[in-house]
Design a protein around this motif. Structure first.
Motif, mmCIF file in Angstrom:
data_model
loop_
_atom_site.group_PDB
_atom_site.id
_atom_site.type_symbol
_atom_site.label_atom_id
_atom_site.label_comp_id
_atom_site.label_asym_id
_atom_site.label_seq_id
_atom_site.Cartn_x
_atom_site.Cartn_y
_atom_site.Cartn_z
ATOM 1 N N UNK A 136 46.968 81.039 -71.965
ATOM 2 C CA UNK A 136 47.026 79.755 -72.659
ATOM 3 C C UNK A 136 48.190 78.910 -72.151
ATOM 4 N N UNK A 137 49.327 79.534 -71.853
ATOM 5 C CA UNK A 137 50.445 78.795 -71.267
ATOM 6 C C UNK A 137 50.020 78.148 -69.945
ATOM 7 N N UNK A 138 49.297 78.910 -69.134
ATOM 8 C CA UNK A 138 48.885 78.401 -67.821
ATOM 9 C C UNK A 138 47.838 77.301 -67.946
ATOM 10 N N UNK A 139 46.901 77.461 -68.872
ATOM 11 C CA UNK A 139 45.769 76.539 -68.945
ATOM 12 C C UNK A 139 46.055 75.302 -69.790
ATOM 13 N N UNK A 140 46.853 75.449 -70.827
ATOM 14 C CA UNK A 140 47.128 74.320 -71.723
ATOM 15 C C UNK A 140 48.449 73.639 -71.362
ATOM 16 N N UNK A 141 49.504 74.447 -71.212
ATOM 17 C CA UNK A 141 50.819 73.875 -70.885
ATOM 18 C C UNK A 141 51.006 73.713 -69.370
ATOM 19 N N UNK A 142 50.170 74.375 -68.581
ATOM 20 C CA UNK A 142 50.242 74.337 -67.120
ATOM 21 C C UNK A 142 51.558 74.900 -66.600
ATOM 22 N N UNK A 143 52.038 75.978 -67.244
ATOM 23 C CA UNK A 143 53.260 76.660 -66.828
ATOM 24 C C UNK A 143 52.895 78.009 -66.217
ATOM 25 N N UNK A 144 53.468 78.316 -65.059
ATOM 26 C CA UNK A 144 53.276 79.637 -64.473
ATOM 27 C C UNK A 144 54.027 80.690 -65.275
ATOM 28 N N UNK A 145 55.089 80.262 -65.926
ATOM 29 C CA UNK A 145 55.858 81.145 -66.804
ATOM 30 C C UNK A 145 56.376 80.274 -67.936
ATOM 31 N N UNK A 146 56.794 80.913 -69.014
ATOM 32 C CA UNK A 146 57.308 80.116 -70.125
ATOM 33 C C UNK A 146 57.460 80.955 -71.375
ATOM 34 N N UNK A 147 57.975 80.324 -72.405
ATOM 35 C CA UNK A 147 58.235 80.989 -73.670
ATOM 36 C C UNK A 147 56.933 81.089 -74.464
ATOM 37 N N UNK A 148 56.479 82.308 -74.709
ATOM 38 C CA UNK A 148 55.208 82.497 -75.415
ATOM 39 C C UNK A 148 55.278 82.052 -76.871
ATOM 40 N N UNK A 149 56.490 81.790 -77.374
ATOM 41 C CA UNK A 149 56.595 81.257 -78.736
ATOM 42 C C UNK A 149 55.928 79.886 -78.836
ATOM 43 N N UNK A 150 55.859 79.155 -77.719
ATOM 44 C CA UNK A 150 55.146 77.879 -77.713
ATOM 45 C C UNK A 150 53.717 78.070 -78.195
ATOM 46 N N UNK A 151 53.072 79.107 -77.684
ATOM 47 C CA UNK A 151 51.672 79.370 -78.040
ATOM 48 C C UNK A 151 51.564 79.784 -79.496
ATOM 49 N N UNK A 152 52.398 80.732 -79.910
ATOM 50 C CA UNK A 152 52.294 81.256 -81.276
ATOM 51 C C UNK A 152 52.474 80.163 -82.327
ATOM 52 N N UNK A 153 53.467 79.308 -82.125
ATOM 53 C CA UNK A 153 53.721 78.263 -83.119
ATOM 54 C C UNK A 153 52.593 77.241 -83.138
#
Length: 224
Positions: A176-193
Motif C-alpha cells: 500500500x505504501x508503494x501503490x498509494x504513497x508511491x514510496x519504495x520505503x516508509x513508515x508503515x504507521x502512515x498506512x495504519x492510521x
C-alpha cells in the motif's frame, strides 16, 4: 510551478528550507504561525502545506484539523518530534505524511511530487464498485454509504480505490505504501492510521468492521 505553504516558527529553518525548496522548483510562501498559515491558505490556496507541530499560539495539531475542515489540501508534517504518539496524533488529525527533522530536502521534494501525483484522477476502470452498501465511483471521485456521499481526503480515496481494485485480496502495508504513497520505503504507521480514518467513514461500526478487514500479520483487504 507548484505552490507550497510552509508553517514554521523557526526563522532559520523557515529561510533555509524555503530557499532549498525554491531551488527544487517550488514557489514557497512561508509564515511563522498557524493563524497566519490558515489565513494565507484561505486567501490564496497552496498546492501543499508543510506544518511544524510546535508552533506558538495554535499548535500544529489544531492547525492540521482546521486546514482539513476547510478542504482536502495535502498536508505534510515536518517536525523534530518523532514519538509514535505524536506521529499518530498528527496523522489522525488529518495529515497525509510525516517527515522528521532534520529534513533531507531531496526526500521532502520527492514526497511533495508523490503527493501531487496522488492529487490526479485515479486511473482505474470506470465501473461502479459496490461493497455491502458502500458504493465507489472512481471516475467521479465519489464514495457513497447507503446512498449518502462521504467526504474523503485524496489519500483516503486513493487508498480505498486501491483496496477495491483488489477486493478480497490481502495487500500488505508495504504494498500500500508503494501503490498509494508511491514510496519504495516508509513508515508503515502512515498506512495504519489512514486505514483507521477510512474505517471511521466507510463502516457502519468501525469497532467491528465488516468491509475493511485486518488480516493479522499480513495486511488489509476490502471484503465484498
Amino acid at each position: 510551478m507548484a505552490a507550497v505553504l510552509m508553517i514554521e516558527d523557526d526563522d532559520r529553518i523557515r529561510m533555509s528550507l524555503g530557499l532549498a525548496l525554491e531551488d527544487e522548483g517550488y514557489t514557497v510562501r512561508a509564515v511563522a504561525t498557524a493563524e497566519e498559515g490558515m489565513a494565507s491558505q484561505r486567501q490564496e490556496p497552496a498546492d501543499t502545506v508543510l506544518v511544524d507541530l510546535m508552533l506558538p499560539g495554535i499548535d500544529g495539531f489544531e492547525c492540521i484539523r482546521q486546514l482539513r475542515r476547510d478542504g482536502d489540501v495535502p498536508i505534510i508534517v515536518v517536525s523534530a518530534r518523532d514519538d509514535t504518539h505524536d506521529v499518530v496524533a498528527a496523522l489522525e488529525a488529518g495529515a497525509d505524511d510525516y517527515v522528521i527533522k532534520p529534513v533531507a530536502v531531496k526526500e521532502l521534494s520527492a514526497r511533495l511530487r508523490a503527493l501531487r501525483r496522488r492529487a490526479r484522477p485515479v486511473a482505474v476502470a470506470p465501473q461502479i464498485m459496490v461493497f455491502n452498501g458502500l458504493e465507489i465511483r472512481p471516475q467521479a471521485g465519489e464514495v457513497l454509504l447507503h446512498g449518502n456521499q462521504l467526504s474523503l481526503t485524496r489519500t483516503e480515496f486513493r487508498l480505498l480505490c486501491e483496496l477495491a481494485e483488489h477486493a478480497g485480496l490481502v495487500l500488505s502495508r508495504q504494498q500500500l505504501l508503494e501503490r498509494v504513497w508511491e514510496y519504495d520505503y516508509g513508515d508503515e504507521r502512515l498506512v495504519d492510521v489512514h486505514i483507521g480514518r477510512l474505517r471511521q467513514k466507510i463502516e457502519d461500526n468501525s469497532a467491528t468492521p465488516q468491509r475493511l478487514l485486518t488480516v493479522r500479520g499480513l495486511g488489509y483487504k476490502l471484503q465484498r
